[in-house]
Write a protein that holds these residues in place. Structure first.
Motif, mmCIF file in Angstrom:
data_model
loop_
_atom_site.group_PDB
_atom_site.id
_atom_site.type_symbol
_atom_site.label_atom_id
_atom_site.label_comp_id
_atom_site.label_asym_id
_atom_site.label_seq_id
_atom_site.Cartn_x
_atom_site.Cartn_y
_atom_site.Cartn_z
ATOM 1 N N VAL A 1 53.968 -47.566 7.301
ATOM 2 C CA VAL A 1 53.234 -46.571 6.293
ATOM 3 C C VAL A 1 51.897 -46.468 6.843
ATOM 4 O O VAL A 1 51.225 -46.846 7.689
ATOM 5 C CB VAL A 1 53.171 -47.515 5.064
ATOM 6 C CG1 VAL A 1 54.358 -47.907 4.236
ATOM 7 C CG2 VAL A 1 52.382 -48.889 4.981
ATOM 8 N N HIS A 2 51.068 -45.638 6.410
ATOM 9 C CA HIS A 2 49.723 -45.028 6.716
ATOM 10 C C HIS A 2 48.976 -44.653 5.273
ATOM 11 O O HIS A 2 49.522 -44.506 4.370
ATOM 12 C CB HIS A 2 49.897 -44.167 7.654
ATOM 13 C CG HIS A 2 50.199 -42.789 7.171
ATOM 14 N ND1 HIS A 2 51.711 -42.513 7.450
ATOM 15 C CD2 HIS A 2 49.776 -41.870 6.697
ATOM 16 C CE1 HIS A 2 51.920 -41.373 6.960
ATOM 17 N NE2 HIS A 2 50.709 -40.546 6.622
ATOM 18 N N ALA A 3 47.767 -45.156 5.458
ATOM 19 C CA ALA A 3 46.755 -44.707 4.113
ATOM 20 C C ALA A 3 46.584 -43.431 3.947
ATOM 21 O O ALA A 3 46.395 -42.660 5.019
ATOM 22 C CB ALA A 3 45.658 -45.716 4.422
ATOM 23 N N VAL A 4 46.401 -42.953 2.567
ATOM 24 C CA VAL A 4 46.005 -41.720 2.356
ATOM 25 C C VAL A 4 45.008 -41.968 1.401
ATOM 26 O O VAL A 4 44.897 -42.911 0.567
ATOM 27 C CB VAL A 4 47.284 -40.891 1.852
ATOM 28 C CG1 VAL A 4 48.021 -40.236 3.109
ATOM 29 C CG2 VAL A 4 47.858 -41.549 0.490
ATOM 30 N N PHE A 5 44.134 -40.882 1.090
ATOM 31 C CA PHE A 5 43.159 -40.720 -0.021
ATOM 32 C C PHE A 5 43.533 -40.373 -1.294
ATOM 33 O O PHE A 5 43.933 -39.056 -1.359
ATOM 34 C CB PHE A 5 41.991 -40.356 0.452
ATOM 35 C CG PHE A 5 40.784 -40.100 -0.097
ATOM 36 C CD1 PHE A 5 40.108 -41.402 -0.628
ATOM 37 C CD2 PHE A 5 40.257 -39.144 -0.896
ATOM 38 C CE1 PHE A 5 38.955 -41.476 -1.422
ATOM 39 C CE2 PHE A 5 39.005 -39.127 -1.611
ATOM 40 C CZ PHE A 5 38.390 -40.107 -1.833
#
Ligand SMILES: [Zn+2]
Lengths: 138, 388
Positions: A108-112
């Motif tokens: 997974v990767h972070a989003v705002f």
């Protein structure tokens, strides 16, 4: 919930995923902490801010049906423990997918995103959520 | 240093007690305990009020003074303080009373635990119960106590190949025992299928995996050996009392399914008592969620990690098993009024030792272990009683 000073105080860490690294043992911490639990006093003055990549994998997750008022409009939502590539584990939502696509180990990767709404017409609060990585194209 | 005894115990019924206030509940339990002990208010050296969310729910702080006031002992100017340690408040408060007597400072201490969780309407209670998490880094993002337990459950069931049904058996056992306890919130029998079919709270946990919202109060009277003998009372000895901490947030812990606070507190308590798990006749453990019951059986030393399932499968946790779990009905079925929960465990233990537990009486009780835990494991308080 939702006093402005509290939101403002942590916003930088939440908006940009800034953690701390202990320069005595090089362990990375998120959420940030001022004292390293390994080095104790020896870490005083040696905790530096570090920008995290926002990349990691799902360690565990749940689909929340019984939600606090600020999250009612998001029900049901997925909450996960995400192990970041730099080491620390954090608690965050996984979005833009269905529960059946989520499993432990997935990248997974972070989003705002908007995190919560406190009351009708209340403050909107922002921070990180995570999305599942696209599989590499063949 | 004096030995410390429980010389009296009492509690209200646990449940949705809409017509009773925080103070009424506390006073009822306190009076029952004092009458049971046969002492007078002038005998009380100090009072500990155990309460977790009174400020948020009932807009009431300083619950120690509140109890003392409405128990009518303000005129005696008896010291009274509130102990707050999240859902472990009860165990922590009894431990403070234990230390107060052990130190020689007081001869008699009363602990009154009280909570009113049904006072808040609808899902707003989740804002309050979630304050027991790390508010900025867990609850802020939508985590709830059940969500944390669910994430722990998913990993535990997967990693140790434990079936969903085994986990449900913890709730089934609680309900079975609670059916024999007149103070319990839920006295209906529950089936494994009933747990599985219940409404989902946080997958894989259903409502029947989660302790309910409860109101209630429980109280115990602790006394020094000297006072007890002077009054010709036969008490139940607190053999050891231990407390231990861990990271507040689940994501910071070494393991999501190992309660190190419970491990350390129980090891120390057993060591101080000079006994082994085999010597324990029953355990009251903090199963706020069914998954925690399994994990605690391991961390309190009754099974190897990942192997609590064999105790459950073989019916060893039943009243007639080798290690009866939660004869009171536990947090799931007796109820979980936070500040009163850990004190209520003492009430159950006291009744068991006094052979007053009626149909749920365990035979030949020698030692009992009580485990009171905060949130998802940040604090554990372990007491061992009996031994005489
Ligand atoms: Zn360090």
């Amino acid at each position: 919930m939702g006093e402005l000073s509290r939101i403002w105080r942590e916003s930088d860490h939440r908006y940009r995923l800034i953690g701390h690294v202990c320069r005595n043992c090089n362990t990375v911490y998120f959420p940030p902490r001022d004292i390293c639990p390994t080095c104790h006093r020896d870490s005083v003055g040696k905790m530096e801010e570090i920008q995290l990549s926002g990349k990691g994998s799902i360690f565990s997750y749940t689909v929340v049906h019984d939600a606090p008022p600020a999250f009612r409009r998001q029900r049901p939502y997925i909450i996960a423990l995400i192990k970041l590539d730099e080491g620390p584990t954090l608690t965050a939502q996984i979005v833009d997918t269905k529960p059946e696509n989520v499993s432990s180990g997935k990248r997974v990767h972070a989003v705002f995103r908007k995190i919560r709404e406190d009351g009708s017409g209340g403050i909107l609060q922002y921070g990180y959520k995570f999305v599942i990585d696209e599989p590499p194209k063949a | 240093m004096s030995e410390v005894y429980v010389i009296g115990a009492g509690e209200t019924k646990f449940g949705e007690l809409w017509d009773r206030s925080l103070r009424e509940l506390a006073v009822e339990a306190g009076l029952k305990a004092i009458e049971d002990a046969g002492i007078y208010s002038r005998d009380i050296g100090i009072l500990y009020g155990s309460n977790s969310l009174g400020a948020g729910i009932s807009y009431q702080n300083d619950v120690g003074s509140l109890i003392a006031d409405f128990a009518g002992i303000a005129v005696e100017h008896t010291p009274a303080v509130r102990v707050e340690a999240s859902t472990a408040s009860g165990g922590a408060a009894v431990r403070e009373a234990y230390l107060a007597i052990k130190s020689g400072e007081y001869d008699v201490a009363v602990v009154g635990g009280v909570e009113k969780l049904t006072e808040v309407y609808g899902s707003e209670i989740l804002d309050l119960t979630s304050t027991l998490l790390d508010s900025e880094w867990e609850a802020f993002f939508g985590a709830t106590p059940a969500a944390l337990a669910a994430m722990t459950a998913r990993r535990y069931l997967d990693d140790f190949h434990v079936s969903r049904e085994i986990m449900a058996m913890i709730s089934v056992n609680d309900h079975s025992n609670a059916s024999l306890n007149p103070d319990a919130q839920y006295r209906n029998k529950l089936t494994v299928q009933g747990v599985l079919d219940s409404v989902s709270v946080a997958e894989p946990l259903t409502m029947m995996d989660c302790s309910p919202l409860s109101d209630g109060a429980a109280a115990v009277v602790l006394a020094s050996e000297e006072f007890m003998k002077k009054m010709k009372i036969e008490g139940v000895r607190i053999v050891s009392s231990e407390i231990s901490q861990d990271y507040l947030a689940l994501h910071s812990r070494k393991s999501v399914y190992e309660f190190e606070s419970a491990k350390i507190a129980s090891r120390k308590a057993l060591e101080k008592a000079g006994i082994k798990n085999d010597d324990i006749s029953f355990v009251e453990l903090h199963d706020s969620f069914s998954i925690y019951g399994l994990i605690e059986l391991e961390d309190l030393g009754f099974a190897e990690k990942g192997n609590a399932k064999s105790l459950v499968e073989n019916n060893e946790i039943r009243l007639d098993g080798s290690i009866p779990v939660n004869p009171s009905g536990g947090l799931k079925a007796k109820g979980n009024p936070y500040g009163a929960t850990g004190v209520g465990q003492f009430v159950e233990a006291y009744l068991q030792f006094k052979n007053r537990a009626d149909k749920r009486q365990i035979k030949d009780v020698r030692y009992g272990m009580l485990h009171s835990m905060a949130g998802s494991g940040s604090t554990s308080v372990v007491h061992i009683l009996g031994g005489e």
